[in-house]
Design an enzyme around this catalytic site. Sequence first.
Site, short mmCIF file in Angstrom:
data_model
loop_
_atom_site.label_atom_id
_atom_site.label_comp_id
_atom_site.label_asym_id
_atom_site.label_seq_id
_atom_site.Cartn_x
_atom_site.Cartn_y
_atom_site.Cartn_z
N ASP A 62 1.09 2.04 10.70
CA ASP A 62 1.75 2.51 9.49
C ASP A 62 2.11 1.26 8.69
OD1 ASP A 62 3.55 3.32 7.56
OD2 ASP A 62 4.76 4.54 8.90
N TYR A 153 5.33 7.69 -7.86
CA TYR A 153 4.00 7.06 -7.74
C TYR A 153 3.74 6.09 -8.90
CZ TYR A 153 -1.15 7.12 -7.05
OH TYR A 153 -2.48 6.80 -6.84
N ALA A 156 5.75 2.99 -8.36
CA ALA A 156 5.17 2.16 -7.29
C ALA A 156 3.92 1.44 -7.78
CB ALA A 156 4.84 3.02 -6.07
N LYS A 157 3.05 2.17 -8.52
CA LYS A 157 1.79 1.56 -8.97
C LYS A 157 2.02 0.51 -10.05
CE LYS A 157 -1.17 3.63 -6.28
NZ LYS A 157 -1.64 2.87 -5.10
#
Length: 252
Positions: A62, A153, A156-157
């Site tokens: 992970d 998302y 984060a990106k």
Amino acid sequence: MTEQNRVAIVTGAARGIGAATAIRLAADGYAVAVIDLEEAAGKDTVEKITAAGGKALAVGADVSNGEQVAAAVDRVVAELGAPTILVNNAGVLRDNLLFKMSESDWDTVMNVHLKGAFLMSKACQKHMVDAGYGRIVNLSSSSALGNRGQANYSAAKAGLQGFTKTLAKELGKFGITANAVAPGFIATDMTAATAERVGMGFEEFKAAAASMIPVNRVGVPDDIAHTVSFLVSEGAGFVSGQVVYVAGGPLD
Ligand code: NAP
């Protein structure tokens, strides 16, 4: 050293963009570590690589867990050699409109994309510094520019783009480049899951997306693998800190 004896790590390489990238880098001549949550999940990618005459190793980890990342990179060093190519591709979606997004949806996405890229890059950079050579590619997304239902998302990106530029500045003097690839719509299990979430068939969803893309088709994993192949190549040593949008056209 040439591609023939360099070791590459691709995370989230059991399927989708990661699998295509691992297969492409193996075809380019790298020994490739196929990291995914479960070692067994990476076997298919490894079998495709070895059947084509390449060298690969499946490793379960992970990427958001520091101990598992350290153990995975140690295993790659022991079984394939020191990694000088790293593709931070592992990713998950936990889409929802802000008012419905849970704290755990936020944390999961931040942990896999951002913390995962941080932990993997930190664990690999010492091998790259020792070698005086390295290539890091982080998977960003066109969603970094903002996308409804993806507050976690897109953050984060976008964060990965800042991370990439910082690595480029810190590590350049050691012969290491860092770049981000920001795909648009790529047909994978991830976009199939999005189609399901919005209640559309995948074919219909892809056709709707293609109609808005200048090259009139959606992307395929090999479109991204091809771009990564260039960015990790020795000849791309003067390309660093860049974000390459691979989206079939310019984005607004
Ligand atoms: P995918 O088909 O869902 O594959 C993602 C892979 O990452 C899966 O094998 C998944 O394993 C693995 N993974 C998830 N969490 C992990 C973790 N904590 N540690 C290790 N591996 C983990 O996704 P994809 O479409 O190929 O996307 C790959 C990357 O490109 C992602 O970073 C994604 O955000 C980015 N991207 C994709 C698109 C697109 O249109 N598809 C567009 C822009 C950016 P499991 O199968 O066990 O979950």
